[in-house]
Design an enzyme around this catalytic site. Sequence first.
Site, PDB file in Angstrom:
ATOM      1  N   PHE A 121     110.642  17.742  28.994  1.00 17.59           N
ATOM      2  CA  PHE A 121     111.961  17.329  28.491  1.00 17.59           C
ATOM      3  C   PHE A 121     112.991  18.419  28.822  1.00 17.59           C
ATOM      4  CE2 PHE A 121     115.157  16.658  25.194  1.00 17.59           C
ATOM      5  CZ  PHE A 121     115.273  15.274  25.170  1.00 17.59           C
ATOM      6  N   ASP A 197     105.160  20.608  21.793  1.00 17.09           N
ATOM      7  CA  ASP A 197     106.347  19.874  21.356  1.00 17.09           C
ATOM      8  C   ASP A 197     105.894  18.470  20.958  1.00 17.09           C
ATOM      9  OD1 ASP A 197     108.700  18.425  21.047  1.00 17.09           O
ATOM     10  OD2 ASP A 197     109.769  19.647  22.526  1.00 17.09           O
ATOM     11  N   TYR A 222     113.860  12.234  14.222  1.00 18.23           N
ATOM     12  CA  TYR A 222     114.699  11.023  14.349  1.00 18.23           C
ATOM     13  C   TYR A 222     114.105   9.977  15.270  1.00 18.23           C
ATOM     14  CZ  TYR A 222     116.376  14.022  18.190  1.00 18.23           C
ATOM     15  OH  TYR A 222     116.453  14.853  19.266  1.00 18.23           O
ATOM     16  N   LYS A 223     112.945  10.271  15.895  1.00 21.64           N
ATOM     17  CA  LYS A 223     112.319   9.292  16.785  1.00 21.64           C
ATOM     18  C   LYS A 223     111.394   8.396  15.954  1.00 21.64           C
ATOM     19  CE  LYS A 223     113.308  12.185  20.723  1.00 21.64           C
ATOM     20  NZ  LYS A 223     112.931  13.324  21.557  1.00 21.64           N
ATOM     21  N   ARG A 372     112.477   2.542  29.650  1.00 22.12           N
ATOM     22  CA  ARG A 372     111.437   2.861  28.657  1.00 22.12           C
ATOM     23  C   ARG A 372     111.445   1.801  27.573  1.00 22.12           C
ATOM     24  NH1 ARG A 372     112.126   8.868  26.445  1.00 22.12           N
ATOM     25  NH2 ARG A 372     114.084   7.948  25.739  1.00 22.12           N
TER      26      ARG A 372
HETATM   27  C1  LIG Z   1     113.723  14.396  21.723  1.00 22.79           C
HETATM   28  C2  LIG Z   1     113.157  15.676  22.229  1.00 22.79           C
HETATM   29  C3  LIG Z   1     113.802  16.895  21.977  1.00 22.79           C
HETATM   30  C4  LIG Z   1     115.115  16.903  21.262  1.00 22.79           C
HETATM   31  O1  LIG Z   1     115.613  18.158  20.978  1.00 22.79           O
HETATM   32  P1  LIG Z   1     116.911  18.276  20.066  1.00 22.79           P
HETATM   33  O2  LIG Z   1     117.052  19.689  19.785  1.00 22.79           O
HETATM   34  O3  LIG Z   1     116.706  17.400  18.867  1.00 22.79           O
HETATM   35  O4  LIG Z   1     118.067  17.728  20.861  1.00 22.79           O
HETATM   36  C5  LIG Z   1     113.198  18.061  22.446  1.00 22.79           C
HETATM   37  N1  LIG Z   1     112.028  18.017  23.120  1.00 22.79           N
HETATM   38  C6  LIG Z   1     111.393  16.854  23.374  1.00 22.79           C
HETATM   39  C7  LIG Z   1     110.091  16.856  24.084  1.00 22.79           C
HETATM   40  C8  LIG Z   1     111.937  15.640  22.938  1.00 22.79           C
HETATM   41  O5  LIG Z   1     111.325  14.492  23.201  1.00 22.79           O
END
Ligand SMILES: *Cc1c(COP(=O)(O)O)cnc(C)c1O
Length: 412
Positions: A121, A197, A222-223, A372
């Site tokens: 990511f 992560d 939030y996911k 997705r």
């Molecule tokens: C959604 C996501 C993030 C989001 O990071 P934020 O700090 O909330 O913007 C980080 N890493 C991964 C792998 C994600 O899927």
Amino acid sequence: MTGRDHAEKLDRDDPLASFCERFVIADGERIYADGNSLGRLPLHAAVRVDGLMAEWGELLVTGWSRWIELPVKVGDLLAQVVGAHRGEVLACDSTTVNLYKLAHAALDLRPGAIVVDEHEFPTDRYVLEGVATRRGVPLRRLACDPVAGPQPDEVAAACDGAGLVVLSLVNYRSGALADLPAITAAAHEAGALILWDLSHAAGAVEIGLSEHGVDLAIGCTYKYLNAGPGSPAFLYVRADLQDELRSPIQGWFGQRDQFRMGPAYEPAEGVERFHAGTPPIVGLAAVQAAVEVALEAGIAAARAKSRALTELTVRLYDERLEPLGFRLASPRDPDRRGGHVSLAHEDGWQICRALIELADVVPDFRGPDTIRLGFAPLYSRFVDVWDAHDRIAGLVESGRYRDVPADRLRVT
Ligand SMILES: *Cc1c(COP(=O)(O)O)cnc(C)c1O
């Protein structure tokens, strides 16, 4: 062909079917297939946030004596989601900031190169690039298959001289579910710490952080945990490592005996030393309520349903979408797949936009060509999966998706 009646039967047999009623579903026609990006609003969270607002109005600053417990309390709930012990998880900051804190802390303890998946990511790659530059250590971008994700032998081969390995448990793009036990063991074998992560995994798959001796983890809420846009994230530090690590952000909420307001920084004991500043209490109230709903359903049950939802997605792709020029960009083996399925198509962007604008299906898009589909287990129905495929096939067969503009929007 798999008929809609098959999906209806799966819904009738679904032990989590009643959890649909626990969420705000404002438009019954709209099919929401982006629960891996932003979950729906749990009614319980709306009520809890209202309650918090009332407390704020009434208690004012005296409310802090109760609110100050929330990051640890919510962390203990999240520990049940990720298979950790009480006192190992703290709800705080964003995933990005938590990565920054833990990466620096880890490299202080184990100096060496940083290993990251080249398909990781973006925020993870960017933060680690900055950390590596600042510390003058190499950043090794692990080359691996973009659909299957990093394999244990590939990680082992990249670990020589590494201090820290950072990987996603579920890849945001392909949905690949990494082999956490084997990869954790490979990093440890090489003398590196591992940080997982969990952003795309928490709430969708079972995670045994303690069972597999994971060192560090971060993730967002939030996911699949449905705590709302920009809700606070979490971090995990294995209990026996906590006293050895220090946060690079020496904030007053991570200070021992915070309200003595002493002259010098001295880290608090336990996971609270990874705090920075004043916690976002309104957001934490939403996380607490949303995670309670997820735990009531049970992570094992959520995973079982999520797996069945992605199995149906792949089956319908095989029957209806593959003949229309789509390509499966997720692992076929459900044991190696998280909660979403990615489908690539050369007109992917236009199809995705047409789905939202013309067909009332909301997926998301990851360039250059991938749609997705994330049917989150707590509120998605199997008929949603069937209907979504029916609408996608209809748009593509008729060519009607070409009616929407092909230019890109800011948020995809
Ligand atoms: C959604 C996501 C993030 C989001 O990071 P934020 O700090 O909330 O913007 C980080 N890493 C991964 C792998 C994600 O899927």
